[in-house]
Write an enzyme that holds these catalytic residues in place. Structure first.
Site, PDB file in Angstrom:
ATOM      1  N   SER A   1      -0.646   8.114   4.133  1.00 56.46           N
ATOM      2  CA  SER A   1      -0.592   7.179   3.006  1.00 56.46           C
ATOM      3  C   SER A   1       0.045   5.831   3.335  1.00 56.46           C
ATOM      4  O   SER A   1      -0.214   4.853   2.652  1.00 56.46           O
ATOM      5  CB  SER A   1       0.144   7.812   1.820  1.00 56.46           C
ATOM      6  OG  SER A   1       1.510   7.944   2.094  1.00 56.46           O
TER       7      SER A   1
ATOM      8  N   LYS B   1       6.741   5.627   0.260  1.00 57.33           N
ATOM      9  CA  LYS B   1       5.845   4.646  -0.373  1.00 57.33           C
ATOM     10  C   LYS B   1       6.527   3.285  -0.414  1.00 57.33           C
ATOM     11  O   LYS B   1       7.731   3.144  -0.266  1.00 57.33           O
ATOM     12  CB  LYS B   1       5.495   5.059  -1.807  1.00 57.33           C
ATOM     13  CG  LYS B   1       4.936   6.464  -1.959  1.00 57.33           C
ATOM     14  CD  LYS B   1       3.549   6.594  -1.400  1.00 57.33           C
ATOM     15  CE  LYS B   1       3.046   8.018  -1.606  1.00 57.33           C
ATOM     16  NZ  LYS B   1       1.884   8.312  -0.834  1.00 57.33           N
TER      17      LYS B   1
END
Length: 192
Positions: free
Chosen positions: A66, A109
């Site tokens: 990600s 993230k």
């Protein structure tokens, strides 16, 4: 025969006498003292290590696609935890947080929006654009690899309390050793 038995009894009394008991007590005290000291030092160092990893920071191995290309699968990075305690998290920071959908796992993230920010929540190909506001006490997190990231677009704004730390430095691989670079999605900013 009686003499040998008497000699054994005399020896047994000497062995079980006060000097032998004193020696046993002294040895037992020494062994117990060392054991308790070792246990005490172990507990102290464990508490110090816990506080260091909980409040100062540590080394983390990131997994998953990600955050590619900024952080690859199995990259090792340094994270500091002081920013989260002093509300020093800013837009563009890469953070480690508890996953809102699975509290047993951590996510890595980038912070796209802070509380009060207006965030574009629709895909660029959507005809109608939709926006959300990040509520108080929350942040909007997204992976750099937008096509392969489960993030705030999926589970919504993340409570600030789930943030564990801020990643600031890459250790491994050595070819990427140094401070982390900016998002490859520089256009992803609040209100796009």
């Amino acid at each position: 025969m009686r003499g040998n038995t008497q000699n054994l009894l005399d020896f047994y009394e000497v062995v079980q006498g006060p000097w032998w008991q004193s020696l046993h007590r002294t040895m037992l005290r020494g062994i117990l003292g060392k054991t308790f000291r070792l246990v005490g030092y172990t507990i102290q160092y464990a508490c110090i290590a816990h506080c260091a990893f909980e409040y100062v920071g540590g080394v983390v191995m990131c997994s998953g696609p990600s955050m590619e290309p900024t952080i690859q699968n199995s990259d090792i990075v340094c994270a500091e935890n002081l920013s989260r305690h002093f509300y020093g998290i800013q837009r563009g920071d890469i953070v480690i947080a508890k996953s809102p959908s699975d509290p047993k796992s951590n996510i890595c993230k980038r912070v796209i929006g802070l509380e009060g920010d207006k965030i574009l929540t629709s895909r660029p190909s959507d005809f109608f654009k939709s926006h959300n506001y990040v509520p108080t006490g929350h942040v909007w997190l997204e992976g750099d690899n937008l096509q392969n990231s489960t993030d705030s677009r999926y589970y919504g704004p993340v409570p600030y309390g789930l943030i564990r730390g801020r990643i600031f430095f890459k250790i491994w691989p050595l070819s990427d050793f140094g401070f982390l670079r900016d998002s490859p999605n520089g256009h992803r900013s609040p209100g796009d």
